[in-house]
Scaffold this motif. Structure first.
Motif, PDB file in Angstrom:
ATOM      1  N   ALA A  56      72.511  71.463  22.064  1.00 41.37           N
ATOM      2  CA  ALA A  56      73.817  72.117  22.083  1.00 41.37           C
ATOM      3  C   ALA A  56      74.378  72.009  20.661  1.00 41.37           C
ATOM      4  O   ALA A  56      74.528  70.908  20.131  1.00 41.37           O
ATOM      5  CB  ALA A  56      74.751  71.429  23.077  1.00 41.37           C
ATOM      6  N   VAL A  89      72.421  75.706  24.076  1.00 40.18           N
ATOM      7  CA  VAL A  89      73.811  76.151  24.196  1.00 40.18           C
ATOM      8  C   VAL A  89      74.418  76.175  22.795  1.00 40.18           C
ATOM      9  O   VAL A  89      74.249  75.231  22.027  1.00 40.18           O
ATOM     10  CB  VAL A  89      74.632  75.204  25.087  1.00 40.18           C
ATOM     11  N   LEU A 138      77.944  77.372  32.363  1.00 42.01           N
ATOM     12  CA  LEU A 138      77.234  76.124  32.040  1.00 42.01           C
ATOM     13  C   LEU A 138      76.636  75.487  33.295  1.00 42.01           C
ATOM     14  O   LEU A 138      75.534  74.928  33.265  1.00 42.01           O
ATOM     15  CB  LEU A 138      78.189  75.141  31.343  1.00 42.01           C
TER      16      LEU A 138
END
Ligand SMILES: Cc1cc2nc3c(=O)[nH]c(=O)nc-3n(C[C@H](O)[C@H](O)[C@H](O)COP(=O)(O)O)c2cc1C
Length: 148
Positions: A56, A89, A138
């Motif tokens: 991420a 992400v 998410l």
């Protein structure tokens, strides 16, 4: 138990919050989760004992990988992650950086593709801080990764 490792880089907290949302969701879905801050020197072996590998990251500069992830990013394509599942992400700002929105996340997806790992979900690109609709995305991302 499925082992998930989330490596994150966050300068102003958006990705840190996103990583916490992911952690909570993976735990809720019964996984064993470890979250690692790139500020704490991420070792190239970090994903060795993981089933699911997540990066991420925000995007820095003009489409650049954050400084604290650059070495890891360069090493990643050389690591054998076959048999594992990966997901990425990103958080970015498409108003300020329309031509490089979430470029670091896009680049990590490309690097992961060379490791032999399987992409378990489409890369999630979030506009700055996660809002309600992003949390829904998410959660779906976490569920898709667990399904492989
Ligand atoms: C110096 C600087 C450069 C940035 N460059 C980009 C960029 O190239 N592409 C992008 O999508 N976002 C860019 N951003 C926006 C950040 O990636 C975005 O605000 C992100 O949510 C920050 O995440 P963080 O709070 O976890 O650090 C930049 C932000 C700063 C401060």
């Amino acid at each position: 138990m499925t082992v998930v490792k989330i490596v994150f880089s966050s300068a102003t907290g958006n990705i840190e919050m996103i990583s916490e949302i992911l952690e909570e969701e993976f735990v809720a879905l019964g996984a064993d989760v470890e979250v690692l801050d790139a500020d704490d020197d991420v070792d190239e072996d970090v994903f060795e004992d993981a089933d699911i590998c997540v990066v991420a990251t925000y995007t820095d500069g003009d489409g650049e990988i954050p400084f604290n992830l650059q070495e890891f990013y360069e090493e990643l394509p050389e690591i054998d992650l076959s048999g594992k599942v990966f997901g990425v992400v990103g958080s970015g700002d498409s108003d300020l950086y329309p031509d490089a929105f979430c470029q670091a996340a896009i680049d990590f997806e490309t690097a992961f593709a060379e490791t032999g790992a399987t992409k378990g979900a489409d890369t999630v690109k979030i506009e700055n801080a996660a809002e309600d609709e992003d949390i829904v995305t998410l959660k779906a991302f976490a569920a898709a990764l667990l399904e492989g």
